[in-house]
Structure formats: structure tokens, C-alpha cells
Motif scaffolding. Structure first.
Motif, PDB file in Angstrom:
ATOM      1  N   ASP A 137       0.778  -1.052  -0.468  1.00 14.96           N
ATOM      2  CA  ASP A 137      -0.037  -0.358  -0.151  1.00 14.96           C
ATOM      3  C   ASP A 137       0.727   0.927  -0.390  1.00 14.96           C
ATOM      4  N   GLU A 162      -2.820   5.027   6.362  1.00 16.93           N
ATOM      5  CA  GLU A 162      -3.749   5.347   6.437  1.00 16.93           C
ATOM      6  C   GLU A 162      -4.599   6.647   7.879  1.00 16.93           C
ATOM      7  N   SER A 163      -3.412   6.327   8.081  1.00 17.99           N
ATOM      8  CA  SER A 163      -3.321   8.155   9.082  1.00 17.99           C
ATOM      9  C   SER A 163      -3.114   9.402   7.795  1.00 17.99           C
ATOM     10  N   PHE A 189      -5.285   9.543   5.109  1.00 14.14           N
ATOM     11  CA  PHE A 189      -6.576   9.637   4.800  1.00 14.14           C
ATOM     12  C   PHE A 189      -7.816  10.487   5.806  1.00 14.14           C
ATOM     13  N   LYS A 215      -5.966   2.089  10.405  1.00 11.64           N
ATOM     14  CA  LYS A 215      -6.789   1.144  10.227  1.00 11.64           C
ATOM     15  C   LYS A 215      -8.437   1.288  10.159  1.00 11.64           C
ATOM     16  N   PHE A 259     -10.951   3.012   9.298  1.00 15.09           N
ATOM     17  CA  PHE A 259     -11.855   2.258   7.626  1.00 15.09           C
ATOM     18  C   PHE A 259     -11.855   0.746   7.810  1.00 15.09           C
ATOM     19  N   GLN A 288     -16.545   4.054   6.040  1.00 16.83           N
ATOM     20  CA  GLN A 288     -16.606   2.596   5.427  1.00 16.83           C
ATOM     21  C   GLN A 288     -17.327   2.253   4.526  1.00 16.83           C
ATOM     22  N   TRP A 342     -15.401   3.051   1.590  1.00 22.12           N
ATOM     23  CA  TRP A 342     -13.540   3.896   1.648  1.00 22.12           C
ATOM     24  C   TRP A 342     -14.024   2.167   1.203  1.00 22.12           C
ATOM     25  N   THR A 359      -9.474   0.579   0.820  1.00 24.42           N
ATOM     26  CA  THR A 359      -7.675   0.500   0.622  1.00 24.42           C
ATOM     27  C   THR A 359      -7.156   0.305  -1.260  1.00 24.42           C
ATOM     28  N   ILE A 400      -7.125   3.576  -3.406  1.00 23.60           N
ATOM     29  CA  ILE A 400      -5.784   4.329  -2.847  1.00 23.60           C
ATOM     30  C   ILE A 400      -5.286   4.742  -4.283  1.00 23.60           C
TER      31      ILE A 400
END
Length: 602
Positions: free
Chosen positions: A377, A479-480, A482, A533, A536, A562, A565, A567, A570
Motif C-alpha cells: 500500500d 491510512e493516517s 486519509f 486502519k 476504515f 467505511q 472506502w 484501501t 488508494i
């Protein structure tokens, strides 16, 4: 309570062997080297298996097996229960939460006896088993004859039980005839009803018993110890390509399918466990050869899943897969071999492991400028940001083609070590023509902690490692970046900007507060509860309510995020977001680092 050390004597091919255990332990060795014997010895200690004649070392009954396990993080109450009448406050304090328990056997019936060392205090078996962590075991041989779902201790049933039990909650409610009732209240009423029944039965039995003994000095008492609502589950795979979906003919028991299909279900169960996990757990998971019949990309995936679970539980695996081992740290590996039929532990230095398993470097030979990142990711995000900068002409397409981005799973993994060795050799041959950068998340640690660990890992490569080429990100993980109302509301137009802003600010506040107190709560607990994480993942409402302190309205907002979203999208999100929006958020930190790297590329 977790395992700190395992010592095994006179068990099968093991004459004497000890293993130091962290949160994740991987036994590495060829087939028939004794990996299964080590796991079976642990199961014998936990009484998940019985000691059999075939377990006796060299079939010599003169010396029966001994299995000792040292546990750490043992609570004062557990120590008191284990010591029983032998409890001494000063002695208990001197243990500092660490105890060593020895299991030995008597001849003949192989009766198990547990002793607390070094004082040789015998521990009642029942007391010990009630205090030990739960243990789940998945063998490398997954066949229908030995492991059907209907059997109590089958491989997949063990994991399904872990998932279903973790999903149970006493706060769960059901509605009966329009009245909402909590499960715990239903259990209470059931217990009252059963108490009434057994009370009547106790009186009846007491009268008959007293008539038989001829006096009333003794009576019979029956008590309800516990009331549980037990469900029996059957798990099948349904084939939706078969037209008649209402027929049982389109479903089949997973155990009648191939090992590869079972391995895929194991991944699915473990992924679901991570999503549904609402707090600290206390179990030990043993999986033999988790990579069995999996595509290389799925082998990497299951290792990442096991790493995540190991932040709050203890994981033991065995493997001889170069792909699996390359994703692990040298300290997580225990290498074994056999000499003249005896299983022995060998030094697990990186070079010998790389040579033994044939771990190969990534395709870096055609590139002289390389950026190492920690996960797929991370690679996808940084590649997408580079493409965005090329599109907006912030950097040239020619320079973008020069940089190779390599996902190595972590700077302390054997994958990075292998690549670094190659770079070191090529740099020596080409007079520093090659250059590399490292970009890592903080994972909830301070930058100083991360830098110290990386410097230690790269001591061997001081000639090619430049400290200014290390970029330690401020945030826990990608993830932070976003968790931002401007990004989320730009992507998902169903979100309310003010509610989303309030939610994002609340998360960052509770994260920072938890980070400050992570030493008291424990790093594993901190990571498990507050990692981005979880923002999400679709976790249970009770997790967000009790752990994060979210209101009902805030939970509705996070569920709306959620719902939309993914991941895996991205790169698509970065493509949709204007550069000025990206640069106005925390993502500007990564963008600035990327620009710094390209400024140094000729």
C-alpha cells in the motif's frame, strides 16, 4: 500471559532444545527436521495432545520427556492462584511476573505433573489449565479424514471458534414480542429458572439420601455453575455457478476440497478476526506451513495478517518458504536441522538463512536509484503521488522512470537485507553509482526510536547508507494521511463536512493521547486499539463506543466512510484529488519527501 521460552528434553527427535519466543516465532527447516515435534511438545504441555509411546526419545523409557515453559506478563492474581497454599508475598514479588513451569511424567500411564521452578512447587493441573492462554493449532496436513468440521478439534473449526467467540458480546440484544432484551439478562433469567429446578431436586435427593444414611447431618446440594447459550455451526462453501441456489447440491464441506482452498479460507477467517477484534485477546496460534498451496502474493498477504495479529497475541509458524521468511525479521526466526537423527537449533544469521532457502533480491539490477518502502500500500500511494507530480509537471517523466520503488515488508526483514547486500556489492564494483532512499511509517513510535533501530539494522552497510536518505513519516501508517475531512468529503459526497471534521479531529486527538500513554498500556495494546486502519475497518459499534468514546452520531459518520472506502483504491483516490487539496493535508509531508528525492536525482 505469554510464552517467553520453551525448553524440550527427550521428546521424539529432540534430545534437548530451547527456544526464545517473541510475539511471532517462525521455525525454519527442511521437512522431517523436527518442526512438528516442537509444536506437538507445546500442545502436550497445554494438554491439547496426550503423550504417547512414539513421543519417547529414541524409544527409551529410562528418560521420559520433560517440557518446561517460561511465561511472562503473569498477573499477581494468577501467581497467587498457582502457588495456592505455598503463596508467599515476598517470593511472588520477586518473580516480577515471570514463572517457569516444568511438565514431567510418571512411568506407565504417563501421568502429567506440573511444578513451579526453581522451588519445585507442584501445581494442580486443573488450576494451571484454567489460567493458561487459549491455544489454536492448524496442521500442515489438512485432509477430510482427520479434520472434518464436525470434529471438535479440527483445524478450521478451531479458527472458526476463535472468530465466532470473539464476535460474541454480552451487550448483544434481541427482540422478543416487541421487547428488547440483552443476552446477559436472558442468561440471568435462565439461571434463575434452573436454580429453582435444581433446588427442588436437591431437597428431593437430600430426603432420599438422609433416609438411606439414617440421619440428617448430611444433605445433597446441586448448584448451577454457569449458564451458556450454545450454538452449533456448520460451515460450507456455496457454489453460485450452480443455478438452483435453494438446493443442498450446490454447497460442499470445505474439508472435501483441496488444501489450497482450505488455506484461502484460513486467510479469510484471520482477516475477519482482525476486523471483528474489539480489544486485547490472549491466545496462542500455531500454524504449520501457512503458505501451503498459496500463490506468492497470498503468501505475503498471510504473513502480513499474522504480523498484525501478533501485536496482541502470540503466533508460532513453521515454514521453508523463501517468500515467507523474507518478510520476517532475523530475531523472529528459529532455524533447526537434524544431525544423526537428533533435532538441533542452529545459529540463524541472515547470510546462512539466505543461502539455505535461496532468498532472492528484487529486480533492482537495472536501476541505480531505489526507494525502499515497507508495504504494497505504501508503494501504491507513493507511485500514485509521483504520477500526480508528473502530470502536473512538478517532476519530469524521465526522472520518474529512473526511480525504482521496492516493497520489502520492513527495514528489519531478510528481504531488505538481501537487497542491501546486492546494492553493497554493486556499489563496490561501480564506485558509488548506486543510491537508495528509505521511507518508513512511525508505527506509533517516536522518530528517534525508529531512527535508532534502523541505524542498528544498517550498521553492516555504512558505506552505502546515508542518514539524510532516511525519511521517517510523522504518522503511524499511510491510512493516517486519509483521515482528513477535506480528502474524505472530496472523495465521498454523502459525507457532512462538519461531522467528518469533528470525527477526524477526535481520532487524531485520542490517538495522540494514547501514544503518550502507550508505555503504560503496552505497545501491542496501543497498536491494536488505535491504529488508523481501525478508522476504515468495519468494526463492531461497541469497539468505537468503548475504546474510542465515539457517540452514536460519530459512529454513523465513520460507518458511512467505511461503506465507501477501499484501501485497494488508494491510487484511484490520488488520481481524483487535485494536487492543491493533497498539499493542504498531511499528505504534503510525503509529497515534500518525494520532491527531495527527485532533487537529488541527476
Amino acid at each position: 500471559m505469554k510464552i517467553k521460552e520453551v525448553e524440550i528434553k527427550k521428546f521424539r527427535s529432540i534430545e534437548e532444545l530451547s527456544i526464545n519466543a517473541g510475539n511471532l516465532v517462525s521455525l525454519v527447516g527442511k521437512n522431517n527436521y523436527g518442526k512438528t515435534a516442537i509444536f506437538d511438545a507445546i500442545q502436550v504441555f497445554f494438554q491439547k495432545k496426550k503423550l504417547l509411546d512414539k513421543d519417547i526419545h529414541m524409544f527409551s523409557i529410562k528418560e521420559l520427556p520433560e517440557i518446561s515453559i517460561t511465561f511472562e506478563n503473569v498477573s499477581d492474581i494468577d501467581i497467587q492462584l498457582l502457588l495456592g497454599r505455598s503463596y508467599d508475598l515476598e517470593y511472588a514479588k520477586s518473580l516480577n511476573g515471570v514463572i517457569k513451569i516444568n511438565l514431567s511424567f510418571t512411568e506407565g500411564q504417563f501421568k502429567a505433573k506440573y511444578f513451579l521452578e526453581p522451588k519445585n512447587i507442584q501445581i494442580p493441573t486443573r488450576t494451571l489449565l484454567e489460567l493458561l492462554p487459549d491455544i489454536k493449532y492448524v496442521s500442515s496436513i489438512r485432509n477430510p479424514e482427520d479434520n472434518t468440521f464436525s470434529k471438535k478439534n479440527s483445524n478450521l473449526r478451531e479458527l472458526m471458534d476463535l472468530l465466532i467467540r470473539n464476535n460474541d458480546t454480552t451487550d448483544e440484544t434481541i427482540t422478543i414480542q416487541g421487547k428488547e432484551l440483552k443476552i446477559k439478562d436472558i442468561k440471568t433469567e435462565l439461571k434463575k429458572s434452573e436454580d429453582s429446578k435444581v433446588s427442588t431436586l436437591s431437597k428431593e435427593l437430600s430426603t432420599k439420601f438422609q433416609n438411606l444414611v439414617g440421619h440428617q447431618a448430611l444433605s445433597i446440594e446441586i448448584k448451577v455453575e454457569n449458564t451458556e447459550i450454545i450454538h452449533s455451526h456448520e460451515t460450507k462453501i456455496k457454489d453460485h455457478d450452480i443455478l438452483n441456489l435453494n438446493s443442498d447440491n450446490n454447497s460442499f464441506d470445505i474439508q472435501t476440497s483441496g488444501t489450497g482452498m482450505q488455506s484461502l479460507l484460513i486467510i479469510a477467517i484471520l482477516e475477519a478476526y482482525i476486523e471483528h477484534n474489539t480489544g486485547d485477546q490472549d491466545f496462542i496460534l500455531i500454524i504449520e506451513e501457512p503458505e501451503v498451496y498459496l500463490h506468492p502474493s497470498l503468501q505475503r498477504k498471510i504473513v502480513n495478517i499474522l504480523k498484525e495479529i501478533s501485536t496482541s497475541n502470540q503466533i508460532f509458524i513453521s515454514t521453508h518458504s523463501p517468500i515467507v521468511v523474507s518478510q520476517l525479521k532475523p530475531k523472529e526466526l528459529v532455524c533447526i536441522k537434524k544431525e544423526k537423527g537428533i533435532t538441533k537449533k542452529i545459529v540463524s544469521d541472515p547470510v546462512s538463512i539466505i543461502n539455505e532457502l535461496g532468498i532472492k533480491p528484487d529486480d533492482i539490477f537495472q536501476h541505480s536509484k531505489i526507494l525502499f518502502v515497507e508495504g504494497p500500500d505504501d508503494k501504491k500511494l507513493i507511485s500514485s503521488l509521483i504520477n500526480k507530480l508528473v502530470t502536473t509537471q512538478e517532476i519530469s517523466a524521465e526522472k520518474a522512470d529512473i526511480l525504482k520503488i521496492v516493497d520489502i515488508g520492513g527495514i528489519d526483514t531478510l528481504s531488505f537485507y538481501t537487497n542491501a547486500r546486492i546494492l553493497d556489492a554493486m556499489n563496490h564494483a561501480h564506485l558509488t553509482h548506486y543510491n537508495f532512499w528509505i521511507m518508513v511509517d512511525s508505527d506509533g513510535n517516536s522518530k528517534e526510536e525508529v531512527r535508532t533501530q534502523i541505524d542498528k539494522n544498517l550498521q553492516e552497510f555504512s558505506k552505502i547508507y546515508k542518514e539524510e536518505n532516511l525519511f521517517i513519516l510523522e504518522e503511524y501508517a499511510i491510512e493516517s494521511y486519509f483521515i482528513d475531512e477535506n480528502i474524505l468529503c472530496e472523495l465521498f459526497d454523502t459525507l457532512d463536512i462538519e461531522k467528518t471534521k469533528e470525527l477526524c479531529n477526535k481520532y487524531h486527538t485520542i490517538y495522540q493521547d494514547a501514544k503518550i500513554n502507550r508505555l503504560q498500556s503496552g505497545k501491542g495494546s496501543f497498536q491494536n486499539k488505535y491504529k488508523p486502519k481501525n478508522f476504515f475497518l468495519n468494526k463492531e459499534n461497541i469497539f468505537y463506543e468503548k475504546t474510542w468514546g465515539l457517540s452514536i452520531e460519530e459512529i454513523k459518520t465513520i460507518q458511512e466512510v467505511q461503506r465507501q472506502w477501499k484501501t485497494s483504491n488508494i491510487d484511484h483516490y490520488i488520481e481524483l484529488l487535485p494536487l492543491n487539496v493533497l498539499e493542504s493535508t498531511r499528505l504534503n509531508e510525503i509529497i515534500s519527501h518525494i520532491k527531495t528525492i527527485f532533487d537529488k536525482i541527476d
